[in-house]
Write a protein that holds these residues in place. Sequence first.
Motif, PDB file in Angstrom:
ATOM      1  N   SER A   3      -4.462   6.640  -6.137  1.00  0.00           N
ATOM      2  CA  SER A   3      -5.332   5.473  -6.309  1.00  0.00           C
ATOM      3  C   SER A   3      -6.378   5.380  -5.360  1.00  0.00           C
ATOM      4  O   SER A   3      -5.968   5.457  -4.034  1.00  0.00           O
ATOM      5  CB  SER A   3      -4.319   4.178  -6.376  1.00  0.00           C
ATOM      6  N   LEU A   4      -7.517   5.207  -5.610  1.00  0.00           N
ATOM      7  CA  LEU A   4      -8.706   5.281  -4.497  1.00  0.00           C
ATOM      8  C   LEU A   4      -9.461   3.955  -4.747  1.00  0.00           C
ATOM      9  O   LEU A   4      -9.848   3.769  -5.948  1.00  0.00           O
ATOM     10  CB  LEU A   4      -9.670   6.374  -4.799  1.00  0.00           C
ATOM     11  N   ASP A   5      -9.644   3.205  -3.724  1.00  0.00           N
ATOM     12  CA  ASP A   5     -10.380   1.853  -3.642  1.00  0.00           C
ATOM     13  C   ASP A   5     -11.961   2.335  -3.916  1.00  0.00           C
ATOM     14  O   ASP A   5     -12.322   3.527  -3.426  1.00  0.00           O
ATOM     15  CB  ASP A   5     -10.216   1.237  -2.651  1.00  0.00           C
ATOM     16  N   GLY A   6     -12.671   1.509  -4.253  1.00  0.00           N
ATOM     17  CA  GLY A   6     -14.161   1.982  -4.637  1.00  0.00           C
ATOM     18  C   GLY A   6     -15.032   1.287  -3.449  1.00  0.00           C
ATOM     19  O   GLY A   6     -16.109   1.053  -3.846  1.00  0.00           O
ATOM     20  N   ASP A   7     -14.534   1.257  -2.651  1.00  0.00           N
ATOM     21  CA  ASP A   7     -15.424   0.784  -1.126  1.00  0.00           C
ATOM     22  C   ASP A   7     -15.040   1.433  -0.039  1.00  0.00           C
ATOM     23  O   ASP A   7     -15.392   1.063   1.131  1.00  0.00           O
ATOM     24  CB  ASP A   7     -15.333  -0.864  -0.928  1.00  0.00           C
ATOM     25  N   ILE A   8     -14.632   2.756  -0.193  1.00  0.00           N
ATOM     26  CA  ILE A   8     -14.394   3.630   1.116  1.00  0.00           C
ATOM     27  C   ILE A   8     -15.220   4.806   0.895  1.00  0.00           C
ATOM     28  O   ILE A   8     -15.687   5.220   0.107  1.00  0.00           O
ATOM     29  CB  ILE A   8     -12.838   3.836   1.284  1.00  0.00           C
ATOM     30  N   SER A   9     -15.411   5.437   2.337  1.00  0.00           N
ATOM     31  CA  SER A   9     -16.028   7.065   2.094  1.00  0.00           C
ATOM     32  C   SER A   9     -15.019   7.814   3.304  1.00  0.00           C
ATOM     33  O   SER A   9     -14.462   7.241   3.746  1.00  0.00           O
ATOM     34  CB  SER A   9     -17.394   6.615   2.824  1.00  0.00           C
ATOM     35  N   PHE A  10     -15.510   9.053   3.073  1.00  0.00           N
ATOM     36  CA  PHE A  10     -14.539  10.091   3.732  1.00  0.00           C
ATOM     37  C   PHE A  10     -15.319  11.385   3.752  1.00  0.00           C
ATOM     38  O   PHE A  10     -16.105  11.549   2.859  1.00  0.00           O
ATOM     39  CB  PHE A  10     -13.318  10.161   3.102  1.00  0.00           C
ATOM     40  N   GLY A  11     -14.693  12.478   4.525  1.00  0.00           N
ATOM     41  CA  GLY A  11     -15.404  13.651   4.678  1.00  0.00           C
ATOM     42  C   GLY A  11     -14.940  14.545   3.719  1.00  0.00           C
ATOM     43  O   GLY A  11     -14.257  14.433   2.697  1.00  0.00           O
ATOM     44  N   PRO A  12     -15.743  15.762   3.697  1.00  0.00           N
ATOM     45  CA  PRO A  12     -15.622  16.562   2.301  1.00  0.00           C
ATOM     46  C   PRO A  12     -14.257  17.219   2.096  1.00  0.00           C
ATOM     47  O   PRO A  12     -13.813  17.681   1.037  1.00  0.00           O
ATOM     48  CB  PRO A  12     -16.680  17.322   2.535  1.00  0.00           C
ATOM     49  N   ASP A  13     -13.255  17.373   3.337  1.00  0.00           N
ATOM     50  CA  ASP A  13     -12.021  17.871   3.164  1.00  0.00           C
ATOM     51  C   ASP A  13     -10.928  17.113   3.135  1.00  0.00           C
ATOM     52  O   ASP A  13      -9.890  17.111   3.103  1.00  0.00           O
ATOM     53  CB  ASP A  13     -11.838  18.643   4.704  1.00  0.00           C
ATOM     54  N   LEU A  65       4.430  10.350  -1.282  1.00  0.00           N
ATOM     55  CA  LEU A  65       3.325   9.524  -0.818  1.00  0.00           C
ATOM     56  C   LEU A  65       2.586   9.918   0.579  1.00  0.00           C
ATOM     57  O   LEU A  65       3.143  10.012   1.477  1.00  0.00           O
ATOM     58  CB  LEU A  65       3.693   8.288  -1.186  1.00  0.00           C
ATOM     59  N   VAL A  66       1.430  10.259   0.437  1.00  0.00           N
ATOM     60  CA  VAL A  66       0.806  10.644   1.701  1.00  0.00           C
ATOM     61  C   VAL A  66      -0.581   9.647   1.638  1.00  0.00           C
ATOM     62  O   VAL A  66      -1.441   9.201   0.656  1.00  0.00           O
ATOM     63  CB  VAL A  66       0.369  12.095   1.732  1.00  0.00           C
ATOM     64  N   GLY A  67      -1.243   9.680   2.762  1.00  0.00           N
ATOM     65  CA  GLY A  67      -2.375   8.870   2.990  1.00  0.00           C
ATOM     66  C   GLY A  67      -3.141   8.840   4.452  1.00  0.00           C
ATOM     67  O   GLY A  67      -2.468   9.881   5.246  1.00  0.00           O
ATOM     68  N   THR A  68      -3.970   8.176   4.684  1.00  0.00           N
ATOM     69  CA  THR A  68      -4.514   8.108   6.112  1.00  0.00           C
ATOM     70  C   THR A  68      -4.972   6.676   6.405  1.00  0.00           C
ATOM     71  O   THR A  68      -5.020   5.923   5.674  1.00  0.00           O
ATOM     72  CB  THR A  68      -5.850   9.050   6.325  1.00  0.00           C
ATOM     73  N   PRO A  69      -5.158   6.528   8.027  1.00  0.00           N
ATOM     74  CA  PRO A  69      -5.576   4.894   8.029  1.00  0.00           C
ATOM     75  C   PRO A  69      -7.083   4.775   7.666  1.00  0.00           C
ATOM     76  O   PRO A  69      -7.653   5.861   7.411  1.00  0.00           O
ATOM     77  CB  PRO A  69      -5.691   5.168   9.742  1.00  0.00           C
ATOM     78  N   PHE A  70      -7.426   3.555   7.577  1.00  0.00           N
ATOM     79  CA  PHE A  70      -8.735   3.427   7.210  1.00  0.00           C
ATOM     80  C   PHE A  70      -9.500   2.639   8.439  1.00  0.00           C
ATOM     81  O   PHE A  70      -8.624   1.866   9.409  1.00  0.00           O
ATOM     82  CB  PHE A  70      -9.127   2.425   6.036  1.00  0.00           C
ATOM     83  N   CYS A  80      -6.321   4.158  -0.077  1.00  0.00           N
ATOM     84  CA  CYS A  80      -5.970   5.496  -0.695  1.00  0.00           C
ATOM     85  C   CYS A  80      -4.741   5.960  -0.726  1.00  0.00           C
ATOM     86  O   CYS A  80      -4.262   6.500   0.349  1.00  0.00           O
ATOM     87  CB  CYS A  80      -7.083   6.673  -0.176  1.00  0.00           C
ATOM     88  N   GLN A  81      -4.058   5.866  -1.898  1.00  0.00           N
ATOM     89  CA  GLN A  81      -2.753   6.238  -1.844  1.00  0.00           C
ATOM     90  C   GLN A  81      -2.451   7.660  -2.743  1.00  0.00           C
ATOM     91  O   GLN A  81      -3.174   7.399  -3.735  1.00  0.00           O
ATOM     92  CB  GLN A  81      -1.669   4.997  -2.412  1.00  0.00           C
ATOM     93  N   VAL A  82      -1.889   8.589  -2.279  1.00  0.00           N
ATOM     94  CA  VAL A  82      -1.845   9.732  -3.010  1.00  0.00           C
ATOM     95  C   VAL A  82      -0.497  10.252  -3.281  1.00  0.00           C
ATOM     96  O   VAL A  82       0.393  10.565  -2.174  1.00  0.00           O
ATOM     97  CB  VAL A  82      -2.519  10.889  -2.427  1.00  0.00           C
TER      98      VAL A  82
END
Length: 305
Positions: free
Chosen positions: A99-109, A126-131, A153-155
Motif C-alpha cells: 500500500s503506497l500513499d500518493g504524496d511520497i517520493s523515494f530513491g530508485p532502490d 510486513l516491512v517499511g521505512t520511516p518517512f 508505505c506498507q509492504v
Amino acid sequence: MTTLPRYVLITPARNEAQFIELTLKSMVAQTVRPLKWVIVSDGSTDGTDEIVSKYSAEHPWIELVRMPERRERHFAGKVLAFNAGQARVHDLAYEVIGSLDGDISFGPDYFSFLLGKLAQDPALGLVGTPFREGTGQTYDYRFVNIEHVSGACQVFRRECFEQIGGYVPVKGGCIDNIAVISARMHGWKTRTFTDMVCEHHRPMGAAYGSSTGKFKFGVKDYTIGNHPLWELFRGFHQMTKQPFVIGGGMLLAGYCWAFVRGVKRPVSRDLMAFYRREQMQRLKKFLFGNRVPLSEQVPQSGRSV
C-alpha cells in the motif's frame, strides 16, 4: 544473488494532484518495478486522474481505476479504494502486496531494498521505512518502536496480508496500525528499516500538531486499545513537544473523553490484550533497561524481596 519476490502496489488517491507526480516519477525510476501498480482515484476532482492517465499511457504496468465521488469523508474510504485496486491484481502471480500513499517520493532502490529484506527473512510479514517531512522530522523510536510500520508505505508478504484479512474499514482511522498489530498477533515479524527513508510531501503539521489534532489522536489511542499507563507516559512525552504541555494534555483529554463516553472499539479483545502486553513490555524496557523491576524479581534462599 537473492531472487526478489514479485510484487504489486495499490495507491488509494483522493485529490493528490499536488504531489502524485513525485510518486509516479519515483516508481518509474525503480530498479525493480511491480507486476502492476493500481492507482485508485477515490472521487478525485483536482486533476489527479489526468496526471495518472498520462503515465499509465506510457507504462502498461500502471493502471488507473476511478471510483465515484463520495460526499462523506472518512478513513474507511481508503480501504474501499484499496480493495477495488486489490481486485484488479487478484489473478496475478505475486508474492508481495504493498500500500503506497500518493504524496511520497523515494530513491530508485527503495523497493528492491524492501523486497530484499522479505527475501532474506521468511518470518517477516510486513516491512517499511520511516518517512521524513519537509521539516526533517522523523519518528522517535523510543516511543514508536521499530516494529511499527508507517502507513505511508506498507509492504506485506501476500500470505501475511491474506491471513490478517486485509485492512479493516474503520471510519475513525488507525487502519494502518491495526494491520501492523494484527500481523504480529498472527505470528509474523513486522519491521521498519531505518537505514532508508521516504519523503512525505503533504504538510501534516497543521492537522497533527494542533491541540485539536492531539485530542483526536487521544481518541484514536483509546479506540485501538492503548493501555492507560502507556497513554499516561505518552501524554507526558507529548508535553515536551509543540504545543508544549497543551499538546500532551489534549492527547490525554481525548483518551479520557473516549473512555467516559464509552466510544466503541473497532478491534477485538484479543488484539487489544496483545497490543497492551507489547506496550507494557516496551515501557518496562524503557524505564528499567536490562534491569529487572523489583516486582518481577524471584526471591532467593527463602527470603522475600
